[in-house]
Design a protein around this motif. Sequence first.
Motif, PDB file in Angstrom:
ATOM      1  N   ASN A 185      -6.927   5.163  -0.338  1.00 28.48           N
ATOM      2  CA  ASN A 185      -5.847   5.243  -1.322  1.00 28.48           C
ATOM      3  C   ASN A 185      -6.184   4.379  -2.527  1.00 28.48           C
ATOM      4  OD1 ASN A 185      -3.477   5.453  -2.742  1.00 28.48           O
ATOM      5  ND2 ASN A 185      -2.183   4.492  -1.193  1.00 28.48           N
ATOM      6  N   CYS A 186      -6.325   5.012  -3.679  1.00 28.30           N
ATOM      7  CA  CYS A 186      -6.490   4.273  -4.935  1.00 28.30           C
ATOM      8  C   CYS A 186      -5.100   4.000  -5.487  1.00 28.30           C
ATOM      9  CB  CYS A 186      -7.332   5.078  -5.917  1.00 28.30           C
ATOM     10  SG  CYS A 186      -9.049   5.199  -5.420  1.00 28.30           S
ATOM     11  N   ALA A 187      -4.565   2.845  -5.131  1.00 32.05           N
ATOM     12  CA  ALA A 187      -3.141   2.562  -5.284  1.00 32.05           C
ATOM     13  C   ALA A 187      -2.797   2.049  -6.680  1.00 32.05           C
ATOM     14  CB  ALA A 187      -2.694   1.560  -4.227  1.00 32.05           C
TER      15      ALA A 187
ATOM     16  N   TYR B 102     -16.515  10.449  -5.885  1.00 35.41           N
ATOM     17  CA  TYR B 102     -15.922   9.694  -6.990  1.00 35.41           C
ATOM     18  C   TYR B 102     -15.297   8.399  -6.472  1.00 35.41           C
ATOM     19  CZ  TYR B 102     -12.614   8.314 -10.597  1.00 35.41           C
ATOM     20  OH  TYR B 102     -11.900   7.590 -11.520  1.00 35.41           O
ATOM     21  N   LEU B 103     -14.596   8.488  -5.345  1.00 34.91           N
ATOM     22  CA  LEU B 103     -13.962   7.293  -4.778  1.00 34.91           C
ATOM     23  C   LEU B 103     -15.003   6.278  -4.328  1.00 34.91           C
ATOM     24  CD1 LEU B 103     -11.057   8.899  -2.700  1.00 34.91           C
ATOM     25  CD2 LEU B 103     -10.945   7.847  -4.959  1.00 34.91           C
ATOM     26  N   LYS B 104     -16.113   6.767  -3.803  1.00 29.32           N
ATOM     27  CA  LYS B 104     -17.194   5.865  -3.407  1.00 29.32           C
ATOM     28  C   LYS B 104     -17.728   5.102  -4.607  1.00 29.32           C
ATOM     29  CE  LYS B 104     -18.876   8.349   0.685  1.00 29.32           C
ATOM     30  NZ  LYS B 104     -19.980   9.172   1.255  1.00 29.32           N
ATOM     31  N   ARG B 105     -17.870   5.788  -5.732  1.00 24.91           N
ATOM     32  CA  ARG B 105     -18.348   5.112  -6.947  1.00 24.91           C
ATOM     33  C   ARG B 105     -17.319   4.125  -7.460  1.00 24.91           C
ATOM     34  NH1 ARG B 105     -22.112   9.168 -10.513  1.00 24.91           N
ATOM     35  NH2 ARG B 105     -23.318   9.992  -8.775  1.00 24.91           N
ATOM     36  N   GLN B 106     -16.040   4.476  -7.309  1.00 27.31           N
ATOM     37  CA  GLN B 106     -14.994   3.549  -7.722  1.00 27.31           C
ATOM     38  C   GLN B 106     -15.060   2.263  -6.891  1.00 27.31           C
ATOM     39  OE1 GLN B 106     -10.902   5.078  -7.549  1.00 27.31           O
ATOM     40  NE2 GLN B 106     -10.668   4.277  -9.610  1.00 27.31           N
TER      41      GLN B 106
ATOM     42  N   LYS C  32      -0.559   2.239  11.943  1.00 28.54           N
ATOM     43  CA  LYS C  32      -1.625   2.471  12.912  1.00 28.54           C
ATOM     44  C   LYS C  32      -2.906   3.011  12.287  1.00 28.54           C
ATOM     45  CE  LYS C  32       1.936   3.962  16.191  1.00 28.54           C
ATOM     46  NZ  LYS C  32       2.447   5.124  16.960  1.00 28.54           N
ATOM     47  N   VAL C  33      -2.804   3.647  11.146  1.00 28.39           N
ATOM     48  CA  VAL C  33      -3.939   4.389  10.602  1.00 28.39           C
ATOM     49  C   VAL C  33      -4.949   3.457   9.945  1.00 28.39           C
ATOM     50  CG1 VAL C  33      -2.933   4.770   8.319  1.00 28.39           C
ATOM     51  CG2 VAL C  33      -4.497   6.472   9.278  1.00 28.39           C
ATOM     52  N   ALA C  34      -6.234   3.814  10.032  1.00 27.85           N
ATOM     53  CA  ALA C  34      -7.280   3.046   9.341  1.00 27.85           C
ATOM     54  C   ALA C  34      -7.147   3.276   7.838  1.00 27.85           C
ATOM     55  CB  ALA C  34      -8.658   3.498   9.824  1.00 27.85           C
ATOM     56  N   LEU C  35      -7.149   2.193   7.076  1.00 28.99           N
ATOM     57  CA  LEU C  35      -6.912   2.276   5.633  1.00 28.99           C
ATOM     58  C   LEU C  35      -8.026   1.601   4.836  1.00 28.99           C
ATOM     59  CD1 LEU C  35      -3.125   1.362   5.219  1.00 28.99           C
ATOM     60  CD2 LEU C  35      -4.158   3.578   4.758  1.00 28.99           C
ATOM     61  N   LEU C  36      -8.387   2.228   3.742  1.00 29.98           N
ATOM     62  CA  LEU C  36      -9.195   1.592   2.705  1.00 29.98           C
ATOM     63  C   LEU C  36      -8.415   1.756   1.409  1.00 29.98           C
ATOM     64  CD1 LEU C  36     -13.013   1.967   1.987  1.00 29.98           C
ATOM     65  CD2 LEU C  36     -11.314   1.904   0.167  1.00 29.98           C
ATOM     66  N   GLU C  37      -8.035   0.635   0.802  1.00 34.57           N
ATOM     67  CA  GLU C  37      -7.224   0.702  -0.407  1.00 34.57           C
ATOM     68  C   GLU C  37      -7.911  -0.016  -1.566  1.00 34.57           C
ATOM     69  OE1 GLU C  37      -2.777   1.129   1.528  1.00 34.57           O
ATOM     70  OE2 GLU C  37      -3.290  -0.750   0.524  1.00 34.57           O
ATOM     71  N   VAL C  38      -7.746   0.557  -2.741  1.00 34.68           N
ATOM     72  CA  VAL C  38      -8.224  -0.055  -3.974  1.00 34.68           C
ATOM     73  C   VAL C  38      -7.004  -0.379  -4.820  1.00 34.68           C
ATOM     74  CG1 VAL C  38      -9.727   0.164  -5.986  1.00 34.68           C
ATOM     75  CG2 VAL C  38     -10.316   1.363  -3.855  1.00 34.68           C
ATOM     76  N   TRP C  39      -6.853  -1.643  -5.183  1.00 36.77           N
ATOM     77  CA  TRP C  39      -5.735  -2.093  -6.011  1.00 36.77           C
ATOM     78  C   TRP C  39      -6.285  -2.626  -7.335  1.00 36.77           C
ATOM     79  CZ3 TRP C  39      -1.145  -5.027  -3.403  1.00 36.77           C
ATOM     80  CH2 TRP C  39      -0.717  -4.322  -2.280  1.00 36.77           C
ATOM     81  N   ASN C  40      -5.375  -2.719  -8.327  1.00 36.11           N
ATOM     82  CA  ASN C  40      -5.700  -3.460  -9.538  1.00 36.11           C
ATOM     83  C   ASN C  40      -4.611  -4.499  -9.798  1.00 36.11           C
ATOM     84  OD1 ASN C  40      -3.549  -2.081 -10.740  1.00 36.11           O
ATOM     85  ND2 ASN C  40      -4.886  -0.564 -11.699  1.00 36.11           N
ATOM     86  N   ASP C  41      -4.695  -5.184 -10.912  1.00 30.96           N
ATOM     87  CA  ASP C  41      -3.748  -6.276 -11.186  1.00 30.96           C
ATOM     88  C   ASP C  41      -2.323  -5.778 -11.405  1.00 30.96           C
ATOM     89  OD1 ASP C  41      -5.749  -8.111 -10.948  1.00 30.96           O
ATOM     90  OD2 ASP C  41      -6.063  -8.393 -13.100  1.00 30.96           O
ATOM     91  N   SER C  42      -2.151  -4.488 -11.676  1.00 29.96           N
ATOM     92  CA  SER C  42      -0.811  -3.956 -11.966  1.00 29.96           C
ATOM     93  C   SER C  42      -0.244  -3.100 -10.841  1.00 29.96           C
ATOM     94  CB  SER C  42      -0.844  -3.141 -13.268  1.00 29.96           C
ATOM     95  OG  SER C  42      -1.738  -2.049 -13.157  1.00 29.96           O
ATOM     96  N   THR C  43      -0.853  -3.123  -9.668  1.00 33.50           N
ATOM     97  CA  THR C  43      -0.385  -2.274  -8.568  1.00 33.50           C
ATOM     98  C   THR C  43       1.059  -2.560  -8.179  1.00 33.50           C
ATOM     99  OG1 THR C  43      -2.599  -1.847  -7.672  1.00 33.50           O
ATOM    100  CG2 THR C  43      -0.766  -1.726  -6.128  1.00 33.50           C
ATOM    101  N   ILE C  44       1.501  -3.817  -8.274  1.00 35.51           N
ATOM    102  CA  ILE C  44       2.887  -4.116  -7.899  1.00 35.51           C
ATOM    103  C   ILE C  44       3.846  -4.063  -9.089  1.00 35.51           C
ATOM    104  CG2 ILE C  44       2.137  -5.564  -5.964  1.00 35.51           C
ATOM    105  CD1 ILE C  44       3.084  -7.988  -7.645  1.00 35.51           C
TER     106      ILE C  44
ATOM    107  N   THR D 254     -14.304  20.506  -3.589  1.00 36.87           N
ATOM    108  CA  THR D 254     -13.484  19.554  -4.348  1.00 36.87           C
ATOM    109  C   THR D 254     -13.283  18.246  -3.584  1.00 36.87           C
ATOM    110  OG1 THR D 254     -12.329  21.418  -5.363  1.00 36.87           O
ATOM    111  CG2 THR D 254     -11.301  19.256  -5.559  1.00 36.87           C
ATOM    112  N   THR D 255     -12.980  18.333  -2.297  1.00 34.24           N
ATOM    113  CA  THR D 255     -12.759  17.105  -1.522  1.00 34.24           C
ATOM    114  C   THR D 255     -14.037  16.276  -1.427  1.00 34.24           C
ATOM    115  OG1 THR D 255     -13.129  18.312   0.559  1.00 34.24           O
ATOM    116  CG2 THR D 255     -10.851  18.053  -0.187  1.00 34.24           C
ATOM    117  N   ASN D 256     -15.182  16.938  -1.336  1.00 30.20           N
ATOM    118  CA  ASN D 256     -16.450  16.204  -1.316  1.00 30.20           C
ATOM    119  C   ASN D 256     -16.701  15.511  -2.650  1.00 30.20           C
ATOM    120  OD1 ASN D 256     -17.106  16.883   1.307  1.00 30.20           O
ATOM    121  ND2 ASN D 256     -18.274  18.687   0.734  1.00 30.20           N
ATOM    122  N   GLN D 257     -16.374  16.202  -3.754  1.00 24.64           N
ATOM    123  CA  GLN D 257     -16.545  15.601  -5.081  1.00 24.64           C
ATOM    124  C   GLN D 257     -15.640  14.381  -5.249  1.00 24.64           C
ATOM    125  OE1 GLN D 257     -15.778  18.776  -7.819  1.00 24.64           O
ATOM    126  NE2 GLN D 257     -17.850  19.599  -7.719  1.00 24.64           N
ATOM    127  N   ILE D 258     -14.389  14.505  -4.786  1.00 22.75           N
ATOM    128  CA  ILE D 258     -13.448  13.390  -4.916  1.00 22.75           C
ATOM    129  C   ILE D 258     -13.883  12.217  -4.038  1.00 22.75           C
ATOM    130  CG2 ILE D 258     -11.076  12.660  -4.428  1.00 22.75           C
ATOM    131  CD1 ILE D 258     -10.184  15.416  -5.389  1.00 22.75           C
TER     132      ILE D 258
END
Length: 324
Positions: free
Chosen positions: A114-116, A285-289, A174-186, A278-282
């Motif tokens: 999740n790119c939050a 992209y997320l990996k590069r992010q 319960k779910v495994a999560l990988l999240e990307v936040w920035n300074d304005s996420t909240i 499309t899902t592979n491309q995204i």
Amino acid sequence: MIEEDKLFDYIKLKIPENVSFIDEIADVLDISYDAAYRRIKGKTSLTLSESLLLSNRFNFNLNDILIDKEVDDERIVVEKTHPILSNNALKLFFEKGTSEAQKVVNYKDGQIINCAKDFPFYHSDSGLLKSFRLYVFINTLSNDPVKKKIPFSAFKPSAVILEKYEAFLNQYKKVALLEVWNDSTIDNILNQIQFFYEVGLTTKEETILIADGLKVSLSLLEEQAKNKKRIKNDNSFLLYHNNIISLLNTVLMKSETEKIVLVPYTNLTYFKVIDKNTTNQIEEYLKRQIEFSSSLSGEASIERSKFFNAMNQKIDGKILKLLL
């Protein structure tokens, strides 16, 4: 029967090894075990309605399976998580969110990325914040001017909504999560806290308690990032910080059998993309992010402390200024 062989071969890849393939087909089509077996073996042809039932259950486009061609790079088929925004939208949001997360939990290597851009709804399980987030969604969803003026203290959601909300929150613990936040996420949730206080729908005491709930939620996330695992189980939790590339609240759900991308188009509704290309491309992209992000998990104690201290200072600063 070559086309039907392709369809069943594709479905086999989406079913866990410990689940009977024939039983699953029989259940989806509401037919007997023998009738399902005959269809799988090509002794009985699938009807169009049966093919559509299978495509809906296992999230695939019949054209991509049955037509011998490459996936169109310029056009894709997407599914809306809700047909329309209605008073039932929140219930559907919880049901579908819970169902999609369950699919990920069921697989050993399942994960949600999740790119939050905004504080994730499923992390709001602390104190008065839990009720407040539900209040905000119902208030902003309603077209009834009377309901929009109901103060937070008088907020009484239905038993059905509360049940679905609780199931939703419990599933995402319960779910495994990988999240990307920035300074304005909240920032968005802080702006909501400010708005409802300024229009007189929350009291000073409630505002403080809601903000405290947000701080508790952040503390729980900091602990999970430190341990690199969820509180409910040993599934992984990885947190990254990125102020370089814009976050879009894009969600990738992946398992060993499929990838699903959810792209928001309103607060409660998403375009659901299952097209492989499309899902592979995204995912790429997320990996590069993530490559341009700083890890806040595990041994990154200094970076993690700096980040969460900054978030807490932002909360204190907003609330202090608001209540002066």
